[in-house]
Design a protein around this motif. Sequence first.
Motif, PDB file in Angstrom:
ATOM      1  N   ASP A 270       0.836  -1.207   0.000  1.00  0.00           N
ATOM      2  CA  ASP A 270       0.000   0.000   0.000  1.00  0.00           C
ATOM      3  C   ASP A 270       0.866   1.250   0.000  1.00  0.00           C
ATOM      4  N   ASP A 271       1.876   1.257   0.861  1.00  0.00           N
ATOM      5  CA  ASP A 271       2.757   2.424   0.946  1.00  0.00           C
ATOM      6  C   ASP A 271       3.518   2.642  -0.364  1.00  0.00           C
ATOM      7  N   LEU A 272       4.014   1.550  -0.948  1.00  0.00           N
ATOM      8  CA  LEU A 272       4.776   1.677  -2.189  1.00  0.00           C
ATOM      9  C   LEU A 272       3.894   2.136  -3.341  1.00  0.00           C
ATOM     10  N   GLN A 273       2.659   1.637  -3.393  1.00  0.00           N
ATOM     11  CA  GLN A 273       1.766   2.061  -4.458  1.00  0.00           C
ATOM     12  C   GLN A 273       1.466   3.553  -4.336  1.00  0.00           C
ATOM     13  N   GLN A 274       1.261   3.991  -3.099  1.00  0.00           N
ATOM     14  CA  GLN A 274       1.013   5.424  -2.883  1.00  0.00           C
ATOM     15  C   GLN A 274       2.243   6.241  -3.271  1.00  0.00           C
ATOM     16  N   ALA A 276       4.528   5.386  -5.438  1.00  0.00           N
ATOM     17  CA  ALA A 276       4.700   5.340  -6.898  1.00  0.00           C
ATOM     18  C   ALA A 276       3.784   6.326  -7.614  1.00  0.00           C
ATOM     19  N   ASP A 277       2.684   6.711  -6.966  1.00  0.00           N
ATOM     20  CA  ASP A 277       1.796   7.704  -7.571  1.00  0.00           C
ATOM     21  C   ASP A 277       2.343   9.118  -7.453  1.00  0.00           C
ATOM     22  N   SER A 278       3.287   9.322  -6.527  1.00  0.00           N
ATOM     23  CA  SER A 278       3.756  10.683  -6.264  1.00  0.00           C
ATOM     24  C   SER A 278       5.216  10.906  -6.619  1.00  0.00           C
ATOM     25  N   THR A 279       5.937   9.850  -6.947  1.00  0.00           N
ATOM     26  CA  THR A 279       7.346  10.015  -7.287  1.00  0.00           C
ATOM     27  C   THR A 279       7.684   9.133  -8.469  1.00  0.00           C
ATOM     28  N   ARG A 280       8.826   9.400  -9.121  1.00  0.00           N
ATOM     29  CA  ARG A 280       9.130   8.722 -10.377  1.00  0.00           C
ATOM     30  C   ARG A 280      10.237   7.687 -10.255  1.00  0.00           C
ATOM     31  N   ALA A 281      10.946   7.642  -9.139  1.00  0.00           N
ATOM     32  CA  ALA A 281      12.044   6.676  -9.009  1.00  0.00           C
ATOM     33  C   ALA A 281      12.076   6.132  -7.593  1.00  0.00           C
ATOM     34  N   ARG A 385       8.015   6.042 -15.018  1.00  0.00           N
ATOM     35  CA  ARG A 385       8.270   5.808 -13.591  1.00  0.00           C
ATOM     36  C   ARG A 385       9.109   4.544 -13.478  1.00  0.00           C
ATOM     37  N   LEU A 386      10.067   4.562 -12.563  1.00  0.00           N
ATOM     38  CA  LEU A 386      10.972   3.433 -12.431  1.00  0.00           C
ATOM     39  C   LEU A 386      10.972   2.926 -10.994  1.00  0.00           C
ATOM     40  N   VAL A 387      10.884   1.608 -10.875  1.00  0.00           N
ATOM     41  CA  VAL A 387      11.028   0.957  -9.574  1.00  0.00           C
ATOM     42  C   VAL A 387      12.145  -0.062  -9.713  1.00  0.00           C
ATOM     43  N   MET A 388      13.153   0.062  -8.850  1.00  0.00           N
ATOM     44  CA  MET A 388      14.334  -0.796  -8.949  1.00  0.00           C
ATOM     45  C   MET A 388      14.488  -1.639  -7.684  1.00  0.00           C
ATOM     46  N   GLY A 398      16.463  12.402  -7.457  1.00  0.00           N
ATOM     47  CA  GLY A 398      15.049  12.058  -7.392  1.00  0.00           C
ATOM     48  C   GLY A 398      14.759  10.667  -6.881  1.00  0.00           C
ATOM     49  N   GLU A 399      15.807   9.906  -6.526  1.00  0.00           N
ATOM     50  CA  GLU A 399      15.610   8.529  -6.065  1.00  0.00           C
ATOM     51  C   GLU A 399      15.023   8.516  -4.658  1.00  0.00           C
ATOM     52  N   HIS A 400      13.975   7.720  -4.456  1.00  0.00           N
ATOM     53  CA  HIS A 400      13.398   7.476  -3.138  1.00  0.00           C
ATOM     54  C   HIS A 400      13.745   6.042  -2.733  1.00  0.00           C
ATOM     55  N   VAL A 401      14.483   5.905  -1.638  1.00  0.00           N
ATOM     56  CA  VAL A 401      14.946   4.589  -1.196  1.00  0.00           C
ATOM     57  C   VAL A 401      14.001   4.044  -0.136  1.00  0.00           C
TER      58      VAL A 401
END
Length: 950
Positions: A270-274, A276-281, A385-388, A398-401
Amino acid sequence: MADGGTLHVSVLGPIAVRDGSGRDLTPAGALQRRLLALLILRCGDVVPADVAIDTLWPSAPPRDAAAALQNHLFRLRRALPDGVIRSVGAGYLVDPTRVEVDADRLEAALDQLATHAARSELAATLGRWQGRSFPELEETDAGVETATRFAELHARAREALAAARLAAGELDGLVSDLTALASDEPLRERPRELLMRTLAASGRGAEALRVYDDFRRLLGDELGIEPSPLLAELHRELLGAPRRPTGGAARARRLPTPVSALLGRDDLLDDLQQLADSTRAITLVGPGGVGKTRLLIALGHRLAAARPERAVVLCELTQANVDTVDDVVASAMGIDGRPGVSPLDRVVDVVHETEVVMLLDNCEHVLEPSATLVERLLISCPNVRLVMTSRERLRVPGEHVRVVPTLLDGGAEAAVDLFVERARAVQPAFSGSDDERARVARIVRRLDGLPLAIELAAARLHALDLDEVAAGLDRPLALLSGGSRTSPRHSSLNAVVEWSYGQLDTELQDVFAALSVFARPFSVADAAAVFDLDQARATDALAQLVERSLVLRTPSRNFALLETLRAFGAEQLVASERQQRVAERHARWMVNWAEDAERRLHEPGQPVMDEVDDAVPELRAAIGWLLDNHLTVHAGRLVAALVNWALLRLRPDVMGWATRVIAADPDDRSPVASQVWTAAAYHAWMAGDMRGSAERSRRAIELAEREPAGLTQPVVTMRGNLDLFAGRLDEAARWYERAMEVSGEDDAQRLIAGGALLLALGYAGDQSAERVSESLLGEIDGVETAPAAYLWHCAGEAAMPVDADLAKARFRRAVEIAERTNASFVRGFAGASLASMEARDGDARVAAAAYRWLIPHWQRSGLRSTQWTVLRSVVGLLDRLGHPREAALLEGAVRSTADGHQIFGADEVALQEVGARLRATLGDEEYEAARREGGELDGHGAAELALRCL
């Protein structure tokens, strides 16, 4: 804390507390948050102490659970305004007039959606939803039931808000919100109905029909039923409506379909989906085996379901190298090459402004080219949008860890569920009974909650039983093999760890292996000592290992290894033949650490008692190595440094290390042999061996007089104790005065000796006792340390014969400080003194309640002599409570034991008076018979007798 008015409590997710000014008062400790959640859940109702204990420690309560509960209550009360939490009888409650809970307003808001302002208010409340309610109580039935009820309320609120927006014609963003709701509640019909109506109102009838078709297939597959007549009628209406072609949507790529359920990750998804809606990496980092890939694929499915028109592409980088990353990504996206155009340029040209989510899995071994690719796509493709996934961050703008936690985060339930599910796949007869789940819980904790480790261990049930799997965890890397045949990296836990280890340079490999010597979290200084590096280089090495997810940061800002990683590191240390050198540096460092802890024992604000408590496994390993390698002087220094701590913390097991050192130094050549013999004397006293304690103390004095350092406070104080226990109070006082002299400038040593002096003076009725008390207490005004707590207790004992109220006040102060500093010895002694005063002429019921925890407290401590002192006070209480025969039995026991202190002075007078009353009540024959019978009871039997009557 002063009264702060109404508290605002949020339970729409993890519990959070703010005061009227918006200041965050949420407790930092997990157990305090769990306790607060329990009290808020039952706001206005009394929570019994035993219920609170079961909630805080559902599987393994501490030895003194009541004391631990009081400690956490104290900390919680200190963090909140006065009066919010009240004690009521044997329980506690939150004053409902002092708190405002956000969930209480949600249901009322559902009936007030007619205006835009009301809809905005409900939307704001829903915006504060942070996940499943009461995650702190997920191991309790009440917590699960309430969380389920709130989840239903949350879904209804989202539906009601969407319906109100649709009715008001507020369609902006409504399709997206309803798509997300339908994804979150896939079997719920109302979101599908609203989504179909919203799509139709937006001129997207074809998409509305697809929503119906998808839902009908889902219901048929999952439940074997059809949609309701209402939804079927809406579908028929839409069939006759004009359709607008959607065209232009990006072609979605097929993601792998998981073959098993993803357990314990709903809140994180849930947190990651939210996010991913607000950030691109986003980069998901964590150690190997923690489940990053599985989480990435699950997130991809969620994102695809939320926006069907957006492509979601998985790019597996496992087989890529630094030269082929761009080629692998282009191939995964189905982009053909062009002569003279690089693969990355070709990807950028094709994607351009297309909406796409790219999932890059396993970036850690190709960090540089992966970072270059990600940064170029973020700059050149605004709708990408990128998820690594990686074992370390990419460090791009811009990376969110997000660190992927183990399945022990928040409790072991999800980890146990995973083990049980995978076990049934290989052993269908595995029932998952309560007993098996309890045993599995111990297994998954030893596996650090790593999903891969849990799955590999569960798979072993194909050939082993549960006990054999548990036994095999002594060699976890050997046990945890036999995994996937198609993924070599996940075929065993050893392969997963070896992959990460192989990416390190030689120096970092050596550092990582050396860390395996630690059995607990460690600091930079600790690590520098075993690395034999300066602190700057040690800090840099640890930072690199944290980056690679091989070392973890702890909440206390220290560092730690997962057990499975520690086992791998230990194997590398042995293979490199450096084990002895590292173990020696570790052992010598722990000696220095213990001596520094002794020096800090009287420094306010230093949690020394807790620090040493946590370090006992480390200290035990150190003394074992020192003795095995004949370094008896260092072993003796370690024992000497721990004497005061072990006394105040009630650790006879640690005092017992002295006997091992004495055996290794039969000629007493060590310069600290006297202090080692003193620790051995304390150990004998704690075991009730008064004769052995005296012999060892006299030997300590003999040795001290020949040692260069001469007499020390512990040696002299223990010698005085012999006279105190025997009632030779003047001699005891002279020894204690000498102990204060040899303490010099060491405040902790001086306070302990001074406290002992107060005991001798007070018991003797010496007129100087109060003067000495006032002088010593003046030195510790406002000081809260374990030695200070001991001094307050002793001052209370000194005041007891002359001023009962003053004595009680001092005892309460001693208990208060002891609870804060974890000084179990003082808490037990001062608590016993308070109880004895109530037992003699106070509230008998209050005394009985106190003894119900005091007797088990001293039983667990192993201090038999003190247990008998406590039981001596219970004799008179049993008489007052109407149990004369049992009182006579207990009197016979306390007078017959050889394990107790000598009975003298006021205690002897009081016991004689009770005996006279009992003789008068029972008659000579029955009284004497009861005393003879009681004389046959050992300590356990006497304690059981007392507890049964109380």
